[in-house]
Write a protein that holds these residues in place. Sequence first.
Motif, short mmCIF file in Angstrom:
data_model
loop_
_atom_site.label_atom_id
_atom_site.label_comp_id
_atom_site.label_asym_id
_atom_site.label_seq_id
_atom_site.Cartn_x
_atom_site.Cartn_y
_atom_site.Cartn_z
N SER A 121 0.82 -1.21 0.00
CA SER A 121 0.00 0.00 0.00
C SER A 121 0.86 1.26 0.00
N MET A 122 1.96 1.25 0.75
CA MET A 122 2.85 2.40 0.80
C MET A 122 3.68 2.49 -0.47
N ALA A 123 4.07 1.34 -1.03
CA ALA A 123 4.84 1.34 -2.27
C ALA A 123 4.07 2.02 -3.39
N VAL A 124 2.76 1.78 -3.44
CA VAL A 124 1.92 2.41 -4.47
C VAL A 124 1.90 3.92 -4.28
N ARG A 125 1.77 4.37 -3.04
CA ARG A 125 1.74 5.80 -2.76
C ARG A 125 3.07 6.46 -3.12
N TYR A 126 4.18 5.84 -2.73
CA TYR A 126 5.49 6.40 -3.04
C TYR A 126 5.73 6.45 -4.55
N ALA A 127 5.36 5.36 -5.23
CA ALA A 127 5.57 5.29 -6.68
C ALA A 127 4.75 6.36 -7.39
N ASN A 128 3.50 6.55 -6.95
CA ASN A 128 2.65 7.58 -7.58
C ASN A 128 3.21 8.98 -7.34
N SER A 129 3.76 9.20 -6.16
CA SER A 129 4.33 10.50 -5.85
C SER A 129 5.55 10.80 -6.72
N VAL A 130 6.42 9.80 -6.88
CA VAL A 130 7.60 9.96 -7.74
C VAL A 130 7.16 10.22 -9.18
N ASN A 131 6.22 9.41 -9.65
CA ASN A 131 5.77 9.52 -11.03
C ASN A 131 5.12 10.88 -11.31
N SER A 132 4.35 11.39 -10.36
CA SER A 132 3.63 12.65 -10.55
C SER A 132 4.58 13.82 -10.79
N VAL A 133 5.62 13.92 -9.98
CA VAL A 133 6.56 15.04 -10.14
C VAL A 133 7.28 14.94 -11.49
N HIS A 134 7.73 13.74 -11.84
CA HIS A 134 8.39 13.57 -13.13
C HIS A 134 7.44 13.84 -14.29
N TYR A 135 6.18 13.43 -14.15
CA TYR A 135 5.19 13.62 -15.21
C TYR A 135 5.05 15.10 -15.58
N PHE A 136 4.88 15.96 -14.56
CA PHE A 136 4.72 17.38 -14.84
C PHE A 136 6.02 18.01 -15.34
N ALA A 137 7.15 17.55 -14.83
CA ALA A 137 8.43 18.12 -15.25
C ALA A 137 8.73 17.78 -16.71
N ARG A 138 8.23 16.63 -17.20
CA ARG A 138 8.55 16.16 -18.55
C ARG A 138 7.45 16.45 -19.57
N LEU A 139 6.40 17.15 -19.16
CA LEU A 139 5.35 17.49 -20.12
C LEU A 139 5.90 18.30 -21.28
N PRO A 140 5.38 18.05 -22.49
CA PRO A 140 4.20 17.23 -22.83
C PRO A 140 4.53 15.78 -23.23
N TYR A 141 5.76 15.33 -22.94
CA TYR A 141 6.21 14.03 -23.43
C TYR A 141 5.27 12.89 -23.05
N GLY A 142 4.77 12.88 -21.81
CA GLY A 142 3.94 11.78 -21.36
C GLY A 142 2.59 11.67 -22.04
N LEU A 143 2.21 12.67 -22.83
CA LEU A 143 0.89 12.67 -23.46
C LEU A 143 0.79 11.68 -24.61
N ASN A 144 1.88 11.02 -24.94
CA ASN A 144 1.82 9.98 -25.96
C ASN A 144 1.96 8.58 -25.37
N ASP A 145 1.81 8.46 -24.05
CA ASP A 145 1.81 7.12 -23.43
C ASP A 145 0.63 6.31 -23.94
N GLY A 146 0.77 5.01 -23.90
CA GLY A 146 -0.22 4.12 -24.50
C GLY A 146 -1.61 4.22 -23.90
N ALA A 147 -1.72 4.55 -22.61
CA ALA A 147 -3.03 4.58 -21.94
C ALA A 147 -3.73 5.92 -22.06
N VAL A 148 -3.13 6.87 -22.79
CA VAL A 148 -3.67 8.23 -22.88
C VAL A 148 -4.67 8.34 -24.03
N ASN A 149 -5.82 8.95 -23.74
CA ASN A 149 -6.83 9.25 -24.76
C ASN A 149 -6.91 10.76 -24.91
N LYS A 150 -6.80 11.26 -26.14
CA LYS A 150 -6.77 12.70 -26.38
C LYS A 150 -7.97 13.12 -27.24
#
Length: 245
Positions: free
Chosen positions: A101-130
Motif C-alpha cells: 500500500s505504501m509502495a503504491v503511494r510512493y511510486a505515484n508521488s515519484v511519477n507525478s513530479v516527473h510527469y509534470f516536469a517532462r510534459l508534454p512528453y507523457g501525453l503519448n503514453d499508451g493509456a492516454v486518450n486525447k
Amino acid sequence: MKYLFTATFLILFVSCKENAPKPLTAQEIVDKSIEVSGGELYKTHSTGFAFRDKTYHSKNENGKIVLDRVSDLDSVIIRDVKNGNDFERYVNDSLVSVPDSMAVRYANSVNSVHYFARLPYGLNDGAVNKELLGKEAIGSKEYYKVKVTFDQQGGGDDFDDTYLYWFDIESFKVDYLAYDFHVNGGGQRFRKAYNERYVNGIRFVDYENYKPKSEGSDILEIGQLFDKGELELLSKVELTDIQVD
C-alpha cells in the motif's frame, strides 16, 4: 457573361476549399508540442532537478524510463526508484521492504513530479486518450484546448482523473493545464506555466498552482474561471538545479 462569372466563381471556390489546410487533430497538436519541447531528446537524455528539498532523476535503461527521487534526511539518504510497474526503496544504499500500500503511494508521488516536469512528453503514453475540444482564448491569446483521459489498463491508480491542456496555436507549447482528482477528498487544479528555459534542448517550466474559489465548478470551464479571476493561488511549482546529460 453572367453564367461565365458564376462558373468561374464556383471553380475558384472549389479550388480554394480543396487547397485549404485540414484542421489539426489532437494527436498532431501533441506531436508538434513534444517536438518543440525536446522531441527525441526525452528518450536519449537523462535529466535531473531539485524540487522541494528532494532531487529527481530520469534515465533510459534498455529502452525503459527509470525514475527516482532522493531525500537527504541528515545522515539518512532515501532513494525511491520506479522502474516500469516496479518500485524499490533504498535507505543508505540498502534495499528495504515496503508494504504494498505504501509502495503504491510512493511510486505515484515519484511519477507525478516527473510527469509534470517532462510534459508534454507523457501525453503519448499508451493509456492516454486525447480529444480536441476546439479553441479557447485565455487572456489575449488563443489556444488549442485538448482533453486527456486514461484507460484503466495502464492508466495508473488515478486513471479516472481528467486533464486539460492549452497549446499555443502558433508555438504549440503548453502554457496552461488543469486536472481534477479524486484522492484525499478530490478537487481541481489549474496551472499556469512561467519561467520557460531550455536545458540542452529540453524545455522546462515552473507553474503557478491555482484552485477554484468555489466548489462544484465544471473542470471544462476552469480556463474561463481563471480569466475572470475566480481562482486562487495555492503554491508555486519551481524546479532548480536542472541537468540534462
